[in-house]
Design a protein around this motif. Sequence first.
Motif, PDB file in Angstrom:
ATOM      1  N   LEU A 206     -21.248  24.610  57.329  1.00  0.00           N
ATOM      2  CA  LEU A 206     -21.561  25.819  56.636  1.00  0.00           C
ATOM      3  C   LEU A 206     -22.577  26.635  57.241  1.00  0.00           C
ATOM      4  O   LEU A 206     -22.539  28.078  57.282  1.00  0.00           O
ATOM      5  CB  LEU A 206     -22.187  25.368  55.357  1.00  0.00           C
ATOM      6  N   GLN A 207     -23.421  26.136  58.247  1.00  0.00           N
ATOM      7  CA  GLN A 207     -24.588  26.985  58.870  1.00  0.00           C
ATOM      8  C   GLN A 207     -23.651  27.884  60.020  1.00  0.00           C
ATOM      9  O   GLN A 207     -24.161  28.928  60.266  1.00  0.00           O
ATOM     10  CB  GLN A 207     -25.534  26.175  59.585  1.00  0.00           C
ATOM     11  N   LYS A 208     -22.475  27.475  60.504  1.00  0.00           N
ATOM     12  CA  LYS A 208     -21.918  28.039  61.296  1.00  0.00           C
ATOM     13  C   LYS A 208     -21.051  28.928  60.644  1.00  0.00           C
ATOM     14  O   LYS A 208     -20.037  29.986  61.492  1.00  0.00           O
ATOM     15  CB  LYS A 208     -20.813  27.014  62.217  1.00  0.00           C
ATOM     16  N   ARG A 209     -20.882  28.984  59.439  1.00  0.00           N
ATOM     17  CA  ARG A 209     -20.150  30.137  58.581  1.00  0.00           C
ATOM     18  C   ARG A 209     -18.672  29.832  58.829  1.00  0.00           C
ATOM     19  O   ARG A 209     -17.743  30.670  58.792  1.00  0.00           O
ATOM     20  CB  ARG A 209     -20.274  31.387  58.782  1.00  0.00           C
ATOM     21  N   SER A 210     -18.209  28.674  59.232  1.00  0.00           N
ATOM     22  CA  SER A 210     -16.951  28.096  59.541  1.00  0.00           C
ATOM     23  C   SER A 210     -16.127  27.455  58.233  1.00  0.00           C
ATOM     24  O   SER A 210     -16.253  26.317  57.952  1.00  0.00           O
ATOM     25  CB  SER A 210     -16.535  26.961  60.809  1.00  0.00           C
ATOM     26  N   ALA A 211     -15.144  28.352  57.777  1.00  0.00           N
ATOM     27  CA  ALA A 211     -14.522  27.578  56.778  1.00  0.00           C
ATOM     28  C   ALA A 211     -13.580  26.451  56.880  1.00  0.00           C
ATOM     29  O   ALA A 211     -13.451  25.662  56.428  1.00  0.00           O
ATOM     30  CB  ALA A 211     -13.616  29.050  56.190  1.00  0.00           C
ATOM     31  N   ASP A 212     -12.794  26.570  58.279  1.00  0.00           N
ATOM     32  CA  ASP A 212     -12.031  25.431  58.714  1.00  0.00           C
ATOM     33  C   ASP A 212     -12.787  24.186  58.639  1.00  0.00           C
ATOM     34  O   ASP A 212     -12.422  23.240  58.162  1.00  0.00           O
ATOM     35  CB  ASP A 212     -11.339  25.827  59.774  1.00  0.00           C
ATOM     36  N   GLU A 213     -14.064  24.342  59.317  1.00  0.00           N
ATOM     37  CA  GLU A 213     -14.891  23.200  59.714  1.00  0.00           C
ATOM     38  C   GLU A 213     -15.281  22.564  58.400  1.00  0.00           C
ATOM     39  O   GLU A 213     -15.547  21.555  58.194  1.00  0.00           O
ATOM     40  CB  GLU A 213     -15.949  23.462  60.555  1.00  0.00           C
ATOM     41  N   ALA A 214     -15.805  23.414  57.569  1.00  0.00           N
ATOM     42  CA  ALA A 214     -16.463  23.204  56.247  1.00  0.00           C
ATOM     43  C   ALA A 214     -15.249  22.642  55.413  1.00  0.00           C
ATOM     44  O   ALA A 214     -15.781  21.283  54.771  1.00  0.00           O
ATOM     45  CB  ALA A 214     -17.050  24.467  55.368  1.00  0.00           C
ATOM     46  N   ARG A 215     -14.064  22.931  55.279  1.00  0.00           N
ATOM     47  CA  ARG A 215     -13.045  22.405  54.409  1.00  0.00           C
ATOM     48  C   ARG A 215     -12.921  20.891  55.026  1.00  0.00           C
ATOM     49  O   ARG A 215     -12.761  19.937  54.428  1.00  0.00           O
ATOM     50  CB  ARG A 215     -11.819  23.158  54.740  1.00  0.00           C
ATOM     51  N   HIS A 216     -12.733  20.826  56.509  1.00  0.00           N
ATOM     52  CA  HIS A 216     -12.595  19.427  57.199  1.00  0.00           C
ATOM     53  C   HIS A 216     -13.643  18.435  56.725  1.00  0.00           C
ATOM     54  O   HIS A 216     -13.386  17.204  56.651  1.00  0.00           O
ATOM     55  CB  HIS A 216     -12.026  19.578  58.391  1.00  0.00           C
ATOM     56  N   ALA A 217     -14.924  18.933  56.899  1.00  0.00           N
ATOM     57  CA  ALA A 217     -15.875  18.268  56.766  1.00  0.00           C
ATOM     58  C   ALA A 217     -16.141  17.499  55.226  1.00  0.00           C
ATOM     59  O   ALA A 217     -16.413  16.221  55.186  1.00  0.00           O
ATOM     60  CB  ALA A 217     -17.368  18.873  57.107  1.00  0.00           C
ATOM     61  N   VAL A 218     -15.839  18.308  54.192  1.00  0.00           N
ATOM     62  CA  VAL A 218     -15.822  17.800  53.086  1.00  0.00           C
ATOM     63  C   VAL A 218     -14.584  16.941  52.741  1.00  0.00           C
ATOM     64  O   VAL A 218     -14.696  15.847  52.031  1.00  0.00           O
ATOM     65  CB  VAL A 218     -15.743  18.943  51.952  1.00  0.00           C
ATOM     66  N   TRP A 219     -13.649  17.092  53.213  1.00  0.00           N
ATOM     67  CA  TRP A 219     -12.346  16.317  52.967  1.00  0.00           C
ATOM     68  C   TRP A 219     -12.437  14.995  53.690  1.00  0.00           C
ATOM     69  O   TRP A 219     -12.292  13.901  53.063  1.00  0.00           O
ATOM     70  CB  TRP A 219     -11.238  16.912  53.629  1.00  0.00           C
ATOM     71  N   GLN A 220     -13.143  15.124  54.591  1.00  0.00           N
ATOM     72  CA  GLN A 220     -13.599  13.767  55.563  1.00  0.00           C
ATOM     73  C   GLN A 220     -14.373  12.870  54.988  1.00  0.00           C
ATOM     74  O   GLN A 220     -14.416  11.678  54.690  1.00  0.00           O
ATOM     75  CB  GLN A 220     -13.781  13.908  57.054  1.00  0.00           C
ATOM     76  N   HIS A 221     -15.550  13.526  54.286  1.00  0.00           N
ATOM     77  CA  HIS A 221     -16.630  13.003  53.320  1.00  0.00           C
ATOM     78  C   HIS A 221     -15.961  12.099  52.331  1.00  0.00           C
ATOM     79  O   HIS A 221     -16.186  10.881  52.052  1.00  0.00           O
ATOM     80  CB  HIS A 221     -17.443  14.013  53.126  1.00  0.00           C
ATOM     81  N   LEU A 222     -14.897  12.812  51.742  1.00  0.00           N
ATOM     82  CA  LEU A 222     -14.344  11.962  50.552  1.00  0.00           C
ATOM     83  C   LEU A 222     -13.335  11.328  50.815  1.00  0.00           C
ATOM     84  O   LEU A 222     -13.135  10.133  50.000  1.00  0.00           O
ATOM     85  CB  LEU A 222     -13.648  13.307  49.588  1.00  0.00           C
ATOM     86  N   GLU A 223     -12.722  11.362  51.885  1.00  0.00           N
ATOM     87  CA  GLU A 223     -12.039  10.407  52.582  1.00  0.00           C
ATOM     88  C   GLU A 223     -12.711   8.935  52.834  1.00  0.00           C
ATOM     89  O   GLU A 223     -12.081   7.966  52.550  1.00  0.00           O
ATOM     90  CB  GLU A 223     -10.928  10.727  53.597  1.00  0.00           C
ATOM     91  N   ASN A 224     -13.687   9.191  53.437  1.00  0.00           N
ATOM     92  CA  ASN A 224     -14.729   8.001  53.736  1.00  0.00           C
ATOM     93  C   ASN A 224     -14.963   7.266  52.425  1.00  0.00           C
ATOM     94  O   ASN A 224     -15.193   6.116  52.384  1.00  0.00           O
ATOM     95  CB  ASN A 224     -15.875   8.345  54.294  1.00  0.00           C
ATOM     96  N   SER A 225     -15.418   8.249  51.421  1.00  0.00           N
ATOM     97  CA  SER A 225     -15.611   7.529  50.258  1.00  0.00           C
ATOM     98  C   SER A 225     -14.543   6.949  49.428  1.00  0.00           C
ATOM     99  O   SER A 225     -14.500   5.644  49.146  1.00  0.00           O
ATOM    100  CB  SER A 225     -16.198   8.513  49.112  1.00  0.00           C
ATOM    101  N   LYS A 226     -13.418   7.367  49.673  1.00  0.00           N
ATOM    102  CA  LYS A 226     -12.257   6.537  49.468  1.00  0.00           C
ATOM    103  C   LYS A 226     -11.920   5.423  50.201  1.00  0.00           C
ATOM    104  O   LYS A 226     -11.593   4.189  49.376  1.00  0.00           O
ATOM    105  CB  LYS A 226     -10.955   7.640  49.293  1.00  0.00           C
ATOM    106  N   ARG A 227     -12.037   5.452  51.237  1.00  0.00           N
ATOM    107  CA  ARG A 227     -11.995   4.200  52.004  1.00  0.00           C
ATOM    108  C   ARG A 227     -12.903   3.129  51.762  1.00  0.00           C
ATOM    109  O   ARG A 227     -12.643   1.892  51.933  1.00  0.00           O
ATOM    110  CB  ARG A 227     -11.738   4.720  53.766  1.00  0.00           C
ATOM    111  N   GLN A 228     -14.016   3.527  51.591  1.00  0.00           N
ATOM    112  CA  GLN A 228     -15.319   2.597  51.158  1.00  0.00           C
ATOM    113  C   GLN A 228     -14.644   1.798  49.766  1.00  0.00           C
ATOM    114  O   GLN A 228     -14.886   0.662  49.554  1.00  0.00           O
ATOM    115  CB  GLN A 228     -16.568   3.142  50.936  1.00  0.00           C
ATOM    116  N   LEU A 229     -14.263   2.604  49.001  1.00  0.00           N
ATOM    117  CA  LEU A 229     -13.743   2.072  47.555  1.00  0.00           C
ATOM    118  C   LEU A 229     -12.455   1.275  47.743  1.00  0.00           C
ATOM    119  O   LEU A 229     -12.190   0.014  47.107  1.00  0.00           O
ATOM    120  CB  LEU A 229     -13.292   3.337  46.582  1.00  0.00           C
ATOM    121  N   MET A 230     -11.614   1.505  48.791  1.00  0.00           N
ATOM    122  CA  MET A 230     -10.419   0.748  49.143  1.00  0.00           C
ATOM    123  C   MET A 230     -10.891  -0.656  49.608  1.00  0.00           C
ATOM    124  O   MET A 230     -10.235  -1.560  49.291  1.00  0.00           O
ATOM    125  CB  MET A 230      -9.443   1.261  49.781  1.00  0.00           C
TER     126      MET A 230
END
Length: 260
Positions: A206-230
Amino acid sequence: MDKVKNKRRYYDIGLQIEEMLFSGIFNAGERLPSERELSERFETSRATIREAIIMLELKGLVVVKQGAGIFFIDSPEKVTSRTIVPQSDIGPFELLQARQLIESNIAAFAATQIKFNELRELKSVVNQQEQELGGDSQKFEALDQQFHMLIAESTQNRVLINQAVDMWSSVRTTNPLWKELNSQFLHEDTLKNQWLNDHKAILAALQKRSADEARHAVWQHLENSKRQLMKIANIEAGDTGDDDYFFAMSFDPDFNTPEA
């Protein structure tokens, strides 16, 4: 249409498995059918079966042994079953998948709209979370919610803000299954460190104002959450979680298919 076809959510499936346990089909210590077999029997996804088994495990009815399977803990007359009745029929995996789709794109839009004072507030939340490592889990989770809500609010779009609030409040704060998971499993220090590092990555994008990197970072964050739940619901040795794998492959533009 029969009862099973009308009831596909984890709570209803969990109750049906519980009825099966109490019917006397299984003896104490006996192994239950595999995740795949239960999925076929109840005509539902393996993700839903995982959620149902987590519910039964939290109620003290079954135990999941890594690489061995699901086992009935004790006979019905000896088990004191805790009531876990959801106010929402949305299960953890379903919620995380929805959040991946919606919040990742909210973050992408937020990267183009966010103001300096909002970035400063997000950084403050991250710093507070770092101070809570090894400390108050409830405060850590409240800061987690605040972090995600601040990102949504920075879009200045009421529809997106309301979606983010609804996803959190309708499931995370009112569903007893989530509360039990949080209290028993999801606040270990190693997991807190993972969430904190994920938040730092999101903030950096978000500090870099990068839409692509922000999208991927949030996706990966929630993927990590899902993997922990799995991992918590890891029922079968070698289970790749095909339904979750194909979901990620279908929707994440940055998802790379593993090499054979």
